[in-house]
Design an enzyme around this catalytic site. Structure first.
Site, short mmCIF file in Angstrom:
data_model
loop_
_atom_site.label_atom_id
_atom_site.label_comp_id
_atom_site.label_asym_id
_atom_site.label_seq_id
_atom_site.Cartn_x
_atom_site.Cartn_y
_atom_site.Cartn_z
CG HIS A 152 -22.59 -18.58 59.54
ND1 HIS A 152 -21.74 -18.32 60.59
CD2 HIS A 152 -22.39 -19.88 59.19
CE1 HIS A 152 -21.06 -19.41 60.89
NE2 HIS A 152 -21.43 -20.37 60.06
S1 FES Z 1 -22.70 -14.88 60.87
FE1 FES Z 1 -22.04 -16.69 61.83
S2 FES Z 1 -20.26 -16.04 62.89
FE2 FES Z 1 -21.01 -14.22 61.97
#
Ligand code: FES
Length: 194
Positions: A152
């Site tokens: 993410h």
């Molecule tokens: S940014 Fe979501 S698990 Fe690393």
């Protein structure tokens, strides 16, 4: 801004492809725990892990397992250490104020016992993906090398300190460890030594 993020993400993913092969080699050295008897396996998963640092070159990182967790062991070069103050303004917790994320000995900009060696758990503090190393500076103006989580988009610097405005809420966790020789650490043991 969006273009920058997308460009950086592509760059990181390109690097990740190159890194994956090396990761496989490092992980291949980890004992095959499932082949052990249950009692021995439990002991292996919970026991401290000894790691020799002597063969690590500056800028080189290895991965080890401790209690079933991935742990990054990075030897930072002098040049890498010099970047830790350049990135401060972009970090959410540069002073390690969140005391849950490291032992007391790691409450410093290096987040370590000895500046050249960083030992952090390789688990993103958002949803536990394994971040990827991207130690080069740039191309983004705020990137001074560190760890990127492709799940993410969370970013951490060369001390595992989380960037502002990313999904991960905290710095990468520093496990307990101590030096049992000048160049040998014991991960999982944190008393009675440096
Ligand atoms: S940014 Fe979501 S698990 Fe690393």
């Amino acid at each position: 801004m969006t273009d920058d993020v997308d460009h950086n993400r592509r760059h990181f993913l390109t690097v990740a492809t190159a890194v994956a092969g090396g990761a496989g080699i490092a992980l291949a050295a980890i004992p095959f725990l499932s082949s052990l008897k249950p009692s021995a396996r439990a002991e292996a998963l919970g026991a401290p892990v000894e790691v020799a640092l002597g063969s690590l070159e500056p800028g080189e990182m290895i991965r080890v397992l401790w209690r079933g967790k991935l742990v990054f062991v990075l030897r930072r070069s002098e040049e890498m250490l010099s970047r830790l103050t350049q990135v401060t303004a972009f970090l959410d917790d540069p002073e390690s104020a969140n005391i849950d994320q490291q032992p007391a000995f790691a409450v410093n900009q290096y987040r370590s016992r000895k500046p050249e060696f960083l030992i952090v758990e390789g688990s993103c503090t958002h949803l536990c993906c394994a971040p990827l190393e991207q130690f080069e500076v740039g191309p983004a103006a705020d990137w001074f090398g560190g760890f990127f989580c492709p799940c993410h988009g969370s970013k951490f610097d060369l001390s595992g300190r989380v960037y502002k405005g990313v999904p991960a809420p905290t710095n990468l966790r520093v496990p307990p460890y101590r030096f049992i020789q000048d160049d040998v650490i014991m991960i999982g043991a944190d008393s009675g030594a440096t």
